[in-house]
Design an enzyme around this catalytic site. Structure first.
Site, PDB file in Angstrom:
ATOM      1  N   TYR A  37      -5.142  -1.379 -46.234  1.00 44.26           N
ATOM      2  CA  TYR A  37      -4.275  -1.361 -44.840  1.00 44.26           C
ATOM      3  C   TYR A  37      -3.696   0.158 -44.444  1.00 44.26           C
ATOM      4  O   TYR A  37      -4.612   0.091 -43.185  1.00 44.26           O
ATOM      5  CB  TYR A  37      -3.193  -2.021 -45.593  1.00 44.26           C
ATOM      6  N   GLN A  54      -1.302 -13.250 -32.286  1.00 43.02           N
ATOM      7  CA  GLN A  54      -1.508 -13.936 -34.095  1.00 43.02           C
ATOM      8  C   GLN A  54      -2.015 -12.428 -34.752  1.00 43.02           C
ATOM      9  O   GLN A  54      -2.226 -12.562 -35.861  1.00 43.02           O
ATOM     10  CB  GLN A  54      -3.044 -15.269 -35.046  1.00 43.02           C
ATOM     11  N   HIS A  85       1.832 -13.104 -37.150  1.00 42.75           N
ATOM     12  CA  HIS A  85       1.152 -12.846 -38.047  1.00 42.75           C
ATOM     13  C   HIS A  85       2.247 -11.228 -39.259  1.00 42.75           C
ATOM     14  O   HIS A  85       1.695 -10.553 -39.453  1.00 42.75           O
ATOM     15  CB  HIS A  85      -0.143 -13.036 -38.621  1.00 42.75           C
ATOM     16  N   ASN A 140     -10.682 -17.947 -22.191  1.00 41.81           N
ATOM     17  CA  ASN A 140     -11.511 -18.114 -23.213  1.00 41.81           C
ATOM     18  C   ASN A 140     -13.317 -17.828 -23.256  1.00 41.81           C
ATOM     19  O   ASN A 140     -13.478 -19.520 -22.225  1.00 41.81           O
ATOM     20  CB  ASN A 140     -11.666 -18.794 -24.832  1.00 41.81           C
TER      21      ASN A 140
HETATM   22  N1  APR Z   1     -11.569 -12.675 -23.584  1.00 36.45           N
HETATM   23  C1  APR Z   1     -11.019 -14.750 -24.549  1.00 36.45           C
HETATM   24  N2  APR Z   1     -11.300 -14.614 -25.840  1.00 36.45           N
HETATM   25  C2  APR Z   1     -12.302 -14.277 -26.208  1.00 36.45           C
HETATM   26  C3  APR Z   1     -12.598 -13.103 -26.099  1.00 36.45           C
HETATM   27  C4  APR Z   1     -12.591 -12.756 -25.017  1.00 36.45           C
HETATM   28  N3  APR Z   1     -12.949 -11.422 -24.207  1.00 36.45           N
HETATM   29  N4  APR Z   1     -13.882 -12.554 -27.363  1.00 36.45           N
HETATM   30  C5  APR Z   1     -14.189 -13.412 -27.656  1.00 36.45           C
HETATM   31  N5  APR Z   1     -13.071 -14.303 -27.523  1.00 36.45           N
HETATM   32  C6  APR Z   1     -12.550 -15.936 -27.441  1.00 36.45           C
HETATM   33  C7  APR Z   1     -13.738 -16.745 -28.427  1.00 36.45           C
HETATM   34  O1  APR Z   1     -14.569 -17.198 -27.596  1.00 36.45           O
HETATM   35  C8  APR Z   1     -12.703 -17.223 -29.616  1.00 36.45           C
HETATM   36  O2  APR Z   1     -12.538 -18.620 -29.304  1.00 36.45           O
HETATM   37  O3  APR Z   1     -11.119 -15.689 -29.402  1.00 36.45           O
HETATM   38  C9  APR Z   1     -11.762 -16.613 -29.819  1.00 36.45           C
HETATM   39  C10 APR Z   1     -11.465 -16.161 -30.976  1.00 36.45           C
HETATM   40  O4  APR Z   1     -11.416 -17.093 -32.164  1.00 36.45           O
HETATM   41  P1  APR Z   1     -11.077 -16.664 -33.694  1.00 36.45           P
HETATM   42  O5  APR Z   1     -12.246 -15.789 -33.906  1.00 36.45           O
HETATM   43  O6  APR Z   1     -11.151 -17.679 -34.548  1.00 36.45           O
HETATM   44  O7  APR Z   1      -9.220 -15.812 -33.882  1.00 36.45           O
HETATM   45  P2  APR Z   1      -8.031 -16.464 -34.065  1.00 36.45           P
HETATM   46  O8  APR Z   1      -7.987 -18.046 -33.863  1.00 36.45           O
HETATM   47  O9  APR Z   1      -6.876 -15.835 -33.662  1.00 36.45           O
HETATM   48  O10 APR Z   1      -7.662 -17.377 -35.278  1.00 36.45           O
HETATM   49  C11 APR Z   1      -8.024 -15.992 -35.602  1.00 36.45           C
HETATM   50  O11 APR Z   1      -6.403 -16.549 -38.085  1.00 36.45           O
HETATM   51  O12 APR Z   1      -7.610 -15.852 -39.926  1.00 36.45           O
HETATM   52  C12 APR Z   1      -6.414 -15.469 -39.227  1.00 36.45           C
HETATM   53  O13 APR Z   1      -4.962 -13.731 -38.627  1.00 36.45           O
HETATM   54  C13 APR Z   1      -6.350 -13.996 -38.343  1.00 36.45           C
HETATM   55  O14 APR Z   1      -5.221 -13.657 -36.144  1.00 36.45           O
HETATM   56  C14 APR Z   1      -6.253 -14.317 -36.984  1.00 36.45           C
HETATM   57  C15 APR Z   1      -6.715 -15.766 -36.892  1.00 36.45           C
END
Ligand code: APR
Length: 245
Positions: free
Chosen positions: A68, A102, A120, A214
């Protein structure tokens, strides 16, 4: 050219209560590496269970602390993005505003958002593994992990590890904010992981207009009233520009 429906801008102008959920997409704009991206080099051989669970911490508190500390040092070099600052502006615009994230990088706090739920937790805080006392600063030079000044327990990052529940108070603040929202924005998240996954559904059921920001289509498309396709760092400032002109 970013197209935002005038009906949405009108709805936002009338709204008094707005709730926003952010995720990894927003963190990425600031260059924050994902968990997987930090499990490289000397960290490549470990399992996430070694690094991000209570069992891992009990087994090897020094290892977990150092992982960390390494991630915290990277995040300290990252800067809030245009998305973070736009969300600070939005907080000023509405009578009631709640930002739920998150992300554990603390960047929403650093950029100035204050009506904030860090679902989180935050890597920028620690708490005693034994008594739960919180710390926002601690000495790094003596014990690893550092020791709680109250009872001598080890300090751990104030984040939600695998297998742990989410802080109840924060969770109920989040659900309250979502249930009261007239407009709910989901920004940069696939919202697949609970409890975040249920938030857009709660908002929709409570009658909120649900908006997704998104570049990619997600499962939220089924219930979203608007999909603003593109990067949050471009769309959010444009949304504010149109709201305020
Ligand atoms: N602007 C908006 N959206 C974006 C951008 C951007 N510049 N770049 C990427 N994305 C979108 C992607 O298309 C995707 O749909 O962000 C999303 C990220 O999704 P995930 O990787 O699934 O992340 P998240 O939904 O935040 O969930 C993961 O779970 O593992 C835990 O704590 C961890 O916070 C994390 C969460």
């Amino acid at each position: 050219m970013i197209e935002i429906a005038t009906q949405l801008i009108d709805r936002l102008r009338q709204a008094e209560r707005v709730t926003v959920l952010t995720g990894t997409g927003v963190a990425r704009e600031s260059g924050v590496p994902t968990v997987r991206e930090t499990m490289v080099g000397e960290w490549a051989g470990y399992d996430i269970v070694d690094l991000a669970t209570q069992q891992g911490f009990i087994r090897n508190p020094r290892l977990v602390w150092e992982w960390y500390a390494y991630r915290r040092a990277i995040i300290e070099q990252c800067q809030p993005s245009a998305s973070h600052y736009a969300l600070v502006d939005l907080e000023q615009y509405f009578e009631q505003f709640l930002l739920i994230t998150q992300n554990i990088d603390g960047l929403h706090w650093r950029s100035g958002s204050r009506d904030l739920v860090e679902l989180h937790g935050s890597i920028m805080r620690t708490r005693c593994f034994e008594c739960g006392t919180y710390y926002t600063s601690w000495a790094e030079d003596e014990s690893i992990p550092p020791i709680c000044g109250r009872d001598g327990g080890y300090l751990r990052p104030d984040v939600v590890w695998l297998g742990e529940g989410h802080p109840k108070h924060e969770l109920s603040r989040a659900y309250r904010g979502v249930a009261q929202a007239q407009v709910f924005l989901s920004v940069g998240t696939t919202a697949q992981v609970q409890p975040a996954a249920s938030l857009p559904l709660v908002a929709k059921r409570a009658g909120a207009v649900v908006v997704e920001i998104n570049p990619e289509e997600t499962a939220l498309a089924v219930i979203a009233d608007y999909w603003l396709q593109g990067e949050a760092c471009e769309i959010l400032p444009e949304l504010i520009r149109q709201l305020t002109t």
